[in-house]
Design a protein around this motif. Structure first.
Motif, PDB file in Angstrom:
ATOM      1  N   ILE A  27      45.134  46.278  39.317  1.00 34.23           N
ATOM      2  CA  ILE A  27      43.923  47.106  39.445  1.00 34.23           C
ATOM      3  C   ILE A  27      43.433  47.539  38.070  1.00 34.23           C
ATOM      4  CG2 ILE A  27      43.037  49.300  40.325  1.00 34.23           C
ATOM      5  CD1 ILE A  27      45.090  49.026  42.632  1.00 34.23           C
ATOM      6  N   TYR A  28      44.374  47.934  37.229  1.00 35.09           N
ATOM      7  CA  TYR A  28      44.039  48.387  35.881  1.00 35.09           C
ATOM      8  C   TYR A  28      43.407  47.261  35.068  1.00 35.09           C
ATOM      9  CZ  TYR A  28      44.824  50.520  31.257  1.00 35.09           C
ATOM     10  OH  TYR A  28      44.676  51.036  30.000  1.00 35.09           O
ATOM     11  N   VAL A  62      51.680  49.381  31.883  1.00 37.45           N
ATOM     12  CA  VAL A  62      51.747  49.942  33.237  1.00 37.45           C
ATOM     13  C   VAL A  62      53.048  49.518  33.906  1.00 37.45           C
ATOM     14  CG1 VAL A  62      50.646  49.939  35.506  1.00 37.45           C
ATOM     15  CG2 VAL A  62      49.247  49.992  33.439  1.00 37.45           C
ATOM     16  N   ASP A  63      53.743  50.481  34.540  1.00 34.54           N
ATOM     17  CA  ASP A  63      55.046  50.190  35.136  1.00 34.54           C
ATOM     18  C   ASP A  63      55.074  50.395  36.649  1.00 34.54           C
ATOM     19  OD1 ASP A  63      54.855  52.926  35.257  1.00 34.54           O
ATOM     20  OD2 ASP A  63      56.708  53.352  34.163  1.00 34.54           O
ATOM     21  N   VAL A  64      53.902  50.406  37.289  1.00 29.46           N
ATOM     22  CA  VAL A  64      53.823  50.566  38.742  1.00 29.46           C
ATOM     23  C   VAL A  64      53.279  49.266  39.341  1.00 29.46           C
ATOM     24  CG1 VAL A  64      52.750  51.822  40.651  1.00 29.46           C
ATOM     25  CG2 VAL A  64      53.469  53.055  38.593  1.00 29.46           C
ATOM     26  N   PRO A  65      54.071  48.582  40.194  1.00 24.91           N
ATOM     27  CA  PRO A  65      53.600  47.328  40.789  1.00 24.91           C
ATOM     28  C   PRO A  65      52.281  47.533  41.541  1.00 24.91           C
ATOM     29  CG  PRO A  65      55.950  47.636  41.201  1.00 24.91           C
ATOM     30  CD  PRO A  65      55.443  48.922  40.612  1.00 24.91           C
ATOM     31  N   GLY A 105      51.398  56.302  35.642  1.00 21.58           N
ATOM     32  CA  GLY A 105      51.968  54.992  35.916  1.00 21.58           C
ATOM     33  C   GLY A 105      52.181  54.128  34.701  1.00 21.58           C
ATOM     34  N   GLY A 106      52.199  54.738  33.519  1.00 20.33           N
ATOM     35  CA  GLY A 106      52.402  53.978  32.292  1.00 20.33           C
ATOM     36  C   GLY A 106      51.108  53.538  31.634  1.00 20.33           C
ATOM     37  N   ILE A 107      49.959  53.987  32.140  1.00 18.01           N
ATOM     38  CA  ILE A 107      48.698  53.675  31.472  1.00 18.01           C
ATOM     39  C   ILE A 107      48.705  54.265  30.058  1.00 18.01           C
ATOM     40  CG2 ILE A 107      46.209  54.153  31.475  1.00 18.01           C
ATOM     41  CD1 ILE A 107      46.262  53.865  34.506  1.00 18.01           C
ATOM     42  N   ALA A 108      49.309  55.431  29.924  1.00 23.64           N
ATOM     43  CA  ALA A 108      49.468  56.053  28.608  1.00 23.64           C
ATOM     44  C   ALA A 108      50.899  56.546  28.470  1.00 23.64           C
ATOM     45  CB  ALA A 108      48.491  57.212  28.424  1.00 23.64           C
ATOM     46  N   ALA A 109      51.345  56.681  27.238  1.00 23.21           N
ATOM     47  CA  ALA A 109      52.678  57.213  26.960  1.00 23.21           C
ATOM     48  C   ALA A 109      52.625  58.063  25.699  1.00 23.21           C
ATOM     49  CB  ALA A 109      53.695  56.087  26.791  1.00 23.21           C
ATOM     50  N   ILE A 110      53.463  59.091  25.673  1.00 25.78           N
ATOM     51  CA  ILE A 110      53.618  59.924  24.478  1.00 25.78           C
ATOM     52  C   ILE A 110      55.001  59.653  23.902  1.00 25.78           C
ATOM     53  CG2 ILE A 110      53.625  62.246  23.520  1.00 25.78           C
ATOM     54  CD1 ILE A 110      51.959  63.129  25.942  1.00 25.78           C
ATOM     55  N   LEU A 146      41.724  44.639  36.242  1.00 21.93           N
ATOM     56  CA  LEU A 146      40.380  44.386  36.755  1.00 21.93           C
ATOM     57  C   LEU A 146      39.393  45.433  36.245  1.00 21.93           C
ATOM     58  CD1 LEU A 146      41.190  43.394  40.461  1.00 21.93           C
ATOM     59  CD2 LEU A 146      40.144  41.926  38.723  1.00 21.93           C
ATOM     60  N   TYR A 147      39.819  46.684  36.292  1.00 25.12           N
ATOM     61  CA  TYR A 147      38.955  47.770  35.822  1.00 25.12           C
ATOM     62  C   TYR A 147      38.686  47.647  34.329  1.00 25.12           C
ATOM     63  CZ  TYR A 147      37.601  52.465  34.347  1.00 25.12           C
ATOM     64  OH  TYR A 147      36.950  53.522  33.766  1.00 25.12           O
ATOM     65  N   SER A 148      39.748  47.412  33.555  1.00 22.42           N
ATOM     66  CA  SER A 148      39.624  47.391  32.099  1.00 22.42           C
ATOM     67  C   SER A 148      38.725  46.271  31.610  1.00 22.42           C
ATOM     68  CB  SER A 148      41.004  47.237  31.452  1.00 22.42           C
ATOM     69  OG  SER A 148      41.838  48.322  31.759  1.00 22.42           O
ATOM     70  N   PHE A 149      38.974  45.052  32.090  1.00 20.32           N
ATOM     71  CA  PHE A 149      38.275  43.907  31.534  1.00 20.32           C
ATOM     72  C   PHE A 149      36.858  43.730  32.073  1.00 20.32           C
ATOM     73  CE2 PHE A 149      42.700  42.639  30.610  1.00 20.32           C
ATOM     74  CZ  PHE A 149      42.563  42.401  29.254  1.00 20.32           C
ATOM     75  N   HIS A 150      36.583  44.303  33.233  1.00 14.99           N
ATOM     76  CA  HIS A 150      35.256  44.135  33.823  1.00 14.99           C
ATOM     77  C   HIS A 150      34.385  45.385  33.709  1.00 14.99           C
ATOM     78  CE1 HIS A 150      36.152  40.170  35.476  1.00 14.99           C
ATOM     79  NE2 HIS A 150      37.335  40.652  35.806  1.00 14.99           N
ATOM     80  N   MET A 151      34.955  46.551  33.945  1.00 11.10           N
ATOM     81  CA  MET A 151      34.156  47.778  34.000  1.00 11.10           C
ATOM     82  C   MET A 151      33.947  48.422  32.636  1.00 11.10           C
ATOM     83  SD  MET A 151      33.186  48.114  37.094  1.00 11.10           S
ATOM     84  CE  MET A 151      32.588  49.798  37.070  1.00 11.10           C
ATOM     85  N   ILE A 152      35.003  48.478  31.817  1.00 11.66           N
ATOM     86  CA  ILE A 152      34.895  49.218  30.553  1.00 11.66           C
ATOM     87  C   ILE A 152      33.891  48.584  29.588  1.00 11.66           C
ATOM     88  CG2 ILE A 152      36.165  49.875  28.463  1.00 11.66           C
ATOM     89  CD1 ILE A 152      38.483  50.694  30.251  1.00 11.66           C
ATOM     90  N   PRO A 153      33.907  47.260  29.367  1.00 10.88           N
ATOM     91  CA  PRO A 153      32.857  46.704  28.501  1.00 10.88           C
ATOM     92  C   PRO A 153      31.445  46.952  29.040  1.00 10.88           C
ATOM     93  CG  PRO A 153      34.653  45.140  28.738  1.00 10.88           C
ATOM     94  CD  PRO A 153      34.909  46.236  29.735  1.00 10.88           C
ATOM     95  N   GLU A 154      31.297  46.918  30.371  1.00  8.43           N
ATOM     96  CA  GLU A 154      29.984  47.182  30.942  1.00  8.43           C
ATOM     97  C   GLU A 154      29.557  48.630  30.716  1.00  8.43           C
ATOM     98  OE1 GLU A 154      26.371  46.385  32.951  1.00  8.43           O
ATOM     99  OE2 GLU A 154      27.837  45.176  31.865  1.00  8.43           O
ATOM    100  N   MET A 155      30.522  49.568  30.840  1.00 10.09           N
ATOM    101  CA  MET A 155      30.227  50.969  30.508  1.00 10.09           C
ATOM    102  C   MET A 155      29.791  51.091  29.050  1.00 10.09           C
ATOM    103  SD  MET A 155      33.263  53.235  32.168  1.00 10.09           S
ATOM    104  CE  MET A 155      33.699  53.160  33.903  1.00 10.09           C
ATOM    105  N   GLY A 156      30.507  50.384  28.174  1.00 17.52           N
ATOM    106  CA  GLY A 156      30.147  50.415  26.760  1.00 17.52           C
ATOM    107  C   GLY A 156      28.740  49.912  26.524  1.00 17.52           C
ATOM    108  N   ARG A 157      28.351  48.876  27.243  1.00 14.01           N
ATOM    109  CA  ARG A 157      26.994  48.335  27.098  1.00 14.01           C
ATOM    110  C   ARG A 157      25.950  49.338  27.565  1.00 14.01           C
ATOM    111  NH1 ARG A 157      23.030  45.991  29.889  1.00 14.01           N
ATOM    112  NH2 ARG A 157      24.130  46.200  31.881  1.00 14.01           N
TER     113      ARG A 157
END
Length: 258
Positions: free
Chosen positions: A189-190, A181-184, A247-252, A192-203
């Motif tokens: 935020i990313y 991610v390249d946006v200050p 914002g750099g979350i993904a790149a091609i 916090l979302y990734s490490f807390h929300m995504i595993p919980e969604m997976g569960r």
């Protein structure tokens, strides 16, 4: 994902999330993750990215611009469920032929079922194979695509060399991957979302928090955009470039075999 050799040169390692494991062990560990998540993989992609993975894949296929006035053969690596290949067939108005090559049989089975439901069984072929040692002859394909898969390969350098080998002169390499991610502010935020929300969604959705924790960690270990672009150049590709999204979350990343 990093690969390294120990000081005595005897043991090669790769990252499995935030853990370092022997290269020979990583593929089996990754395979186990995708066997677990295959049936809910596309649903979880929608939930995790709020549907943005569809936008990014559309952008990838638009940048590829498969022709609609001639035959066009593409190899879609680690594309088990067929998402990218189906888009390429649609964009080419049926002129393209895609081979999906994935090391995971469970993902391929999901892709075959999806292709049959879409009436694309004759346009998309599903082959079990390893990105580090592709079961195809040299100089065969017009394009090589890989979306959200290369960070799971134990030896990325070998996969890139194989991509170069199987492409025709003038062939195109395109890789869509999570990036830095390249946006200050967005980076925090990313995280916090990734490490807390995504595993919980997976569960809750897939009954598997640990697999999605690995996927989040694997993103953080993947090389920065500039470093990965240099790896693509070292594999032999020319005119290497990349485009950041969201914002750099993904790149091609793009490269050409000249």
């Amino acid at each position: 994902m990093t690969t390294e050799t120990s000081a005595n040169g005897s043991r090669e390692h790769a990252s499995f999330g935030f853990r370092d494991v022997e290269v020979g062990a990583k593929q089996g560990m990754v395979d186990a993750v995708f066997h677990k998540v295959a049936s809910r993989y596309d649903l979880m992609n929608d939930l995790m990215s709020a549907g943005l993975h569809r936008v990014w894949k559309d952008a990838m296929v638009s940048w590829l611009a498969p022709p609609s006035n001639r035959d066009f053969e593409v190899l879609d690596v680690a594309g088990g469920t067929g998402d990218v290949s189906f888009r390429i067939i649609d964009r080419s108005r049926g002129r393209a032929h895609a081979i999906v090559c994935d090391i995971n049989a469970s993902m391929l089975e999901v892709g075959r079922e999806r292709a049959a439901k879409r009436g694309l069984a004759e346009k998309v072929e599903f082959v079990e194979g390893n990105a580090e040692e592709l079961p195809f002859e040299s100089g065969r394909f017009d394009a090589y695509t890989i979306a959200f898969g290369i960070r799971n390969v134990p030896r990325i350098e070998l996969a890139l060399k194989e991509a170069y080998r199987v492409l025709k002169p003038g062939g195109r390499f395109l890789c869509l991957e999570f990036a830095s991610v390249d946006v200050p502010g967005l980076d925090r935020i990313y995280d916090l979302y990734s490490f807390h929300m995504i595993p919980e969604m997976g569960r809750l959705v897939a009954g598997d928090a640990e697999s999605y924790r690995y996927l989040v960690e694997s993103i953080r270990r993947f090389p920065h955009q500039e470093r990965f672009a240099e790896m693509i150049r070292r594999a032999g590709f020319a005119s290497v470039s990349y485009r950041n999204f969201t914002g750099g979350i993904a790149a091609i990343h793009s490269g050409w075999k000249i």
